[in-house]
Scaffold this motif. Structure first.
Motif, PDB file in Angstrom:
ATOM      1  N   ARG A 121       0.967  -0.990  -0.008  1.00 23.16           N
ATOM      2  CA  ARG A 121       0.107   0.028   0.081  1.00 23.16           C
ATOM      3  C   ARG A 121       0.259   1.482  -0.055  1.00 23.16           C
ATOM      4  N   ARG A 122       2.059   1.107   0.773  1.00 19.94           N
ATOM      5  CA  ARG A 122       2.532   1.997   0.656  1.00 19.94           C
ATOM      6  C   ARG A 122       3.431   2.589  -1.187  1.00 19.94           C
ATOM      7  N   ALA A 123       3.707   1.217  -1.237  1.00 18.34           N
ATOM      8  CA  ALA A 123       4.072   1.107  -3.103  1.00 18.34           C
ATOM      9  C   ALA A 123       2.923   1.850  -3.925  1.00 18.34           C
ATOM     10  N   VAL A 124       1.616   2.104  -3.455  1.00 24.45           N
ATOM     11  CA  VAL A 124       0.478   2.390  -4.240  1.00 24.45           C
ATOM     12  C   VAL A 124      -0.002   3.886  -4.082  1.00 24.45           C
ATOM     13  N   ALA A 125       0.760   3.619  -2.775  1.00 19.39           N
ATOM     14  CA  ALA A 125       0.230   5.407  -2.593  1.00 19.39           C
ATOM     15  C   ALA A 125       1.661   7.012  -3.179  1.00 19.39           C
ATOM     16  N   GLY A 126       2.509   5.639  -3.487  1.00 15.27           N
ATOM     17  CA  GLY A 126       3.993   6.657  -4.218  1.00 15.27           C
ATOM     18  C   GLY A 126       3.512   6.443  -5.907  1.00 15.27           C
ATOM     19  N   LEU A 127       2.873   5.437  -6.502  1.00 10.62           N
ATOM     20  CA  LEU A 127       2.415   5.985  -7.211  1.00 10.62           C
ATOM     21  C   LEU A 127       1.371   7.036  -8.007  1.00 10.62           C
ATOM     22  N   LEU A 128       0.539   6.963  -6.682  1.00  8.04           N
ATOM     23  CA  LEU A 128      -0.147   7.675  -7.337  1.00  8.04           C
ATOM     24  C   LEU A 128      -0.127   9.275  -7.246  1.00  8.04           C
ATOM     25  N   ASP A 129       0.817   8.929  -5.823  1.00  4.83           N
ATOM     26  CA  ASP A 129       1.375  10.830  -6.003  1.00  4.83           C
ATOM     27  C   ASP A 129       2.470  11.347  -6.554  1.00  4.83           C
ATOM     28  N   THR A 130       3.286  10.186  -7.609  1.00  7.30           N
ATOM     29  CA  THR A 130       4.179  10.403  -8.834  1.00  7.30           C
ATOM     30  C   THR A 130       3.820  10.424  -9.823  1.00  7.30           C
ATOM     31  N   MET A 131       1.961  10.401 -10.240  1.00  2.25           N
ATOM     32  CA  MET A 131       1.463   9.820 -11.926  1.00  2.25           C
ATOM     33  C   MET A 131       1.478  10.905 -12.182  1.00  2.25           C
ATOM     34  N   HIS A 132       1.050  11.839 -11.718  1.00  5.97           N
ATOM     35  CA  HIS A 132       0.805  13.267 -12.386  1.00  5.97           C
ATOM     36  C   HIS A 132       2.012  13.739 -13.626  1.00  5.97           C
ATOM     37  N   ALA A 133       2.892  13.785 -12.213  1.00  4.95           N
ATOM     38  CA  ALA A 133       4.646  14.667 -12.855  1.00  4.95           C
ATOM     39  C   ALA A 133       5.184  13.368 -13.980  1.00  4.95           C
ATOM     40  N   ALA A 134       4.732  12.067 -13.922  1.00  2.00           N
ATOM     41  CA  ALA A 134       5.176  10.518 -14.735  1.00  2.00           C
ATOM     42  C   ALA A 134       4.700  10.504 -15.890  1.00  2.00           C
ATOM     43  N   THR A 135       3.709  10.912 -15.928  1.00  2.00           N
ATOM     44  CA  THR A 135       2.381  10.955 -17.118  1.00  2.00           C
ATOM     45  C   THR A 135       3.208  11.092 -18.322  1.00  2.00           C
ATOM     46  N   LEU A 136       4.152  12.404 -18.768  1.00  2.00           N
ATOM     47  CA  LEU A 136       4.752  11.902 -19.900  1.00  2.00           C
ATOM     48  C   LEU A 136       6.244  10.980 -19.849  1.00  2.00           C
ATOM     49  N   MET A 137       6.484  10.471 -19.057  1.00  2.00           N
ATOM     50  CA  MET A 137       7.449   9.167 -18.693  1.00  2.00           C
ATOM     51  C   MET A 137       6.375   7.940 -19.863  1.00  2.00           C
ATOM     52  N   LEU A 138       5.058   7.919 -19.037  1.00  2.00           N
ATOM     53  CA  LEU A 138       4.705   6.264 -19.611  1.00  2.00           C
ATOM     54  C   LEU A 138       3.624   6.837 -20.287  1.00  2.00           C
ATOM     55  N   VAL A 139       3.291   7.460 -21.011  1.00  2.00           N
ATOM     56  CA  VAL A 139       2.791   7.760 -22.081  1.00  2.00           C
ATOM     57  C   VAL A 139       3.607   9.363 -23.295  1.00  2.00           C
ATOM     58  N   SER A 140       4.714   8.563 -23.368  1.00  2.00           N
ATOM     59  CA  SER A 140       5.120   9.140 -24.473  1.00  2.00           C
ATOM     60  C   SER A 140       4.903  10.333 -25.128  1.00  2.00           C
ATOM     61  N   SER A 141       3.961   9.596 -26.354  1.00  2.00           N
ATOM     62  CA  SER A 141       3.904   9.985 -27.848  1.00  2.00           C
ATOM     63  C   SER A 141       2.427  11.646 -27.560  1.00  2.00           C
ATOM     64  N   TYR A 142       2.962  11.807 -29.057  1.00  2.00           N
ATOM     65  CA  TYR A 142       1.325  12.830 -29.018  1.00  2.00           C
ATOM     66  C   TYR A 142      -0.522  12.561 -29.054  1.00  2.00           C
ATOM     67  N   ASN A 143       0.041  11.058 -29.514  1.00  2.74           N
ATOM     68  CA  ASN A 143      -1.270  10.280 -29.603  1.00  2.74           C
ATOM     69  C   ASN A 143      -1.810   9.630 -28.802  1.00  2.74           C
ATOM     70  N   GLY A 144      -0.626   9.161 -27.995  1.00  3.23           N
ATOM     71  CA  GLY A 144      -0.911   8.615 -26.659  1.00  3.23           C
ATOM     72  C   GLY A 144      -2.293   9.023 -25.283  1.00  3.23           C
ATOM     73  N   PHE A 145      -1.864  10.579 -25.583  1.00  2.00           N
ATOM     74  CA  PHE A 145      -3.361  10.816 -25.195  1.00  2.00           C
ATOM     75  C   PHE A 145      -4.460  11.051 -24.953  1.00  2.00           C
ATOM     76  N   ARG A 146      -4.590  10.495 -26.683  1.00  2.00           N
ATOM     77  CA  ARG A 146      -6.301  10.294 -26.730  1.00  2.00           C
ATOM     78  C   ARG A 146      -6.504   8.738 -26.131  1.00  2.00           C
ATOM     79  N   ARG A 147      -5.496   7.760 -26.010  1.00  5.60           N
ATOM     80  CA  ARG A 147      -5.932   6.829 -25.058  1.00  5.60           C
ATOM     81  C   ARG A 147      -6.007   6.905 -23.691  1.00  5.60           C
ATOM     82  N   LEU A 148      -5.697   8.157 -23.237  1.00  7.57           N
ATOM     83  CA  LEU A 148      -6.200   7.866 -21.827  1.00  7.57           C
ATOM     84  C   LEU A 148      -7.786   7.933 -21.140  1.00  7.57           C
TER      85      LEU A 148
END
Length: 459
Positions: free
Chosen positions: A299-326
């Motif tokens: 659960r601490r790991a999950v909390a860390g992922l949720l806390d950093t997810m907005h900042a890390a989105t560009l690494m996870l969704v790295s293409s212009y087209n990729g944001f259409r998928r979300l």
């Protein structure tokens, strides 16, 4: 730049090349494969006589190979061109990656590379170095990640004449059934391309890429291949990169195009890259499966992922087209978690003991697996290091949960990424700014393009 990182992977040994050549005396040429920032293989072809020298001395290659945009164009703003004289780094083989290529008529081998700086330290812009920084942090806590990727893709028929293509969009090999044109988990669709999947599996075995299940996915002509859990995060990312290459090459031999584009169709499912992650201790035990402390760590790991997810989105969704998928049904647009719920960003699948793990479901299938895994592992470490609040798990429809959505476009994700102190701390401010410049150039390219719809509407 972040402090130099210890080298977690072994150095290549000349004996590996000698043994390979003794077992494959007919090899004539070797493909050298270096994944760039977008996960595209760059490199060279060299005569087989250069192979042992490569393992002994490495290969000089421009550091700017990592400063390329999605079209392969130079991103001069990264500072790796005029300011430095476009200097070379030294590429070295990834141990164990030297393999025979099964689909070429000419006897060919391939080997994956990583890049060192001139002083022998891992080069900061190599995505493998970025991943190493996250792996190192977990290693310092006594943990090693166990990882399995799942890759979704479409098969398109390249033999059909262009005039039957609808509005320039490709045609899937299967049109689907009913008004929604879906036939999810169809065994008949798998059987229709059984020979292709058999060839993919054989090629994967040749490259030591351990494939697991294959399923027909939520849209016509869409499939998913899962990889086996492995205890080496570098190998897991390499296997995902190689699996994409294998699928594309085998499909091309059969007159098909395999695409990992995140959202080829506005009205059909997109292609995701899901990552299953657990942590093992020095004794090889899954710490998430050890009660009662394991559930606390999970659960601490999950909390860390949720806390950093907005900042890390560009690494996870790295293409212009990729944001259409979300915005799709199975493509999470909010930083939420739950047990056994496929609509959230972080899912805890059914399983206990050694099978206890988390599934991260945000990344697009076209992203670089090295950077995707780096973001996930760094987010996990953030949660282990800090006592972060964890929201309640989603019980029901995620649409009913009022929370800030993930960045809805590349521009929004870029803004969150480049002002993130966490990204700078986890991966170095130099790399954060470097990656941001690449994505800024890609964004400008797409935003300056006049679409056919604009001509149709306004001309």
């Amino acid at each position: 730049m972040a402090d130099p990182k210890p080298r977690l992977e072994p150095l290549p040994q000349v004996g590996e090349a000698a043994r390979f050549l003794a077992a494959n005396p007919d090899i004539e040429i070797v493909e050298l494969l270096l994944p760039d920032t977008n996960g595209v293989f760059r490199g060279k072809w060299v005569p087989v006589g250069h192979l042992e020298g490569l393992f002994r001395d490495g290969l000089a290659l421009a550091k700017s190979v990592f400063a390329l945009d999605a079209w392969g164009g130079d991103v001069v703003a990264t500072g790796l061109y005029h300011e430095t004289g476009d200097r070379d780094g030294i590429c070295r083989p990834v141990p164990g990656s030297l393999r025979r290529v099964p689909w070429t008529a000419r006897p060919t081998a391939q080997v994956m590379l990583r890049m060192d700086d001139e002083d022998g330290s891992p080069f900061f812009a190599d995505p493998r170095t970025v991943l190493a920084s996250a792996v190192d942090r977990l290693a310092a806590r006594g943990f090693r990640p166990v990882v399995a990727f799942e890759l979704e893709f479409y098969l398109f028929d390249d033999t059909r004449p262009s005039e039957v293509r609808r509005g320039g969009a490709p045609l899937p090999v299967i049109e689907g059934l009913g008004p929604d044109r879906t036939n999810i988990y169809s065994v008949s669709d798998l059987r229709a391309y059984g020979d292709l999947f058999a060839e993919i599996e054989q090629a994967a075995q040749a490259f030591d890429v351990p494939t697991d299940t294959i399923i027909s996915e939520a849209a016509p002509g869409q499939f998913e291949i899962n990889l086996v859990h492995v205890g080496d995060p570098f190998a897991a990312a390499d296997q995902a990169l190689l699996l994409r290459r294998i699928i594309r090459q085998v499909a091309r031999r059969r007159g098909l195009r395999a695409s990992f584009m995140a959202k080829p169709f506005a009205d059909r499912a997109g292609n995701g890259m899901h990552a299953h992650v657990s942590l093992v201790d020095g004794d090889g035990r899954n710490v998430f499966g050890q009660r009662p402390d394991g559930e606390t760590l999970l659960r601490r790991a999950v909390a860390g992922l949720l806390d950093t997810m907005h900042a890390a989105t560009l690494m996870l969704v790295s293409s212009y087209n990729g944001f259409r998928r979300l915005n799709g049904a199975y493509s999470p647009s909010k930083a939420l978690w739950a047990e056994n719920n496929r609509y959230v960003a972080v899912r805890l699948p059914r399983g206990s003991g050694p099978a206890r793990r988390l599934e991260h479901r945000v990344a697009g299938a076209d992203a670089n697996p090295q950077l995707v895994l780096a973001a996930i592992l760094a987010g996990i470490e953030r949660g282990l290091a800090a006592d972060l609040p964890l929201p309640a798990p989603v019980d029901g429809d995620v649409k009913a949960v009022a929370t800030e959505p993930l960045p809805p476009s590349m521009r929004h994700a870029l803004e969150r990424f480049e002002r993130s102190d966490w990204v700078a701390e986890a991966f170095g401010a130099r790399w954060r700014d470097f990656y941001a410049e690449i994505k800024r150039q890609e964004l400008a390219g797409f935003e300056s393009y006049v679409s056919p719809l604009e001509y149709e509407t306004y001309l």
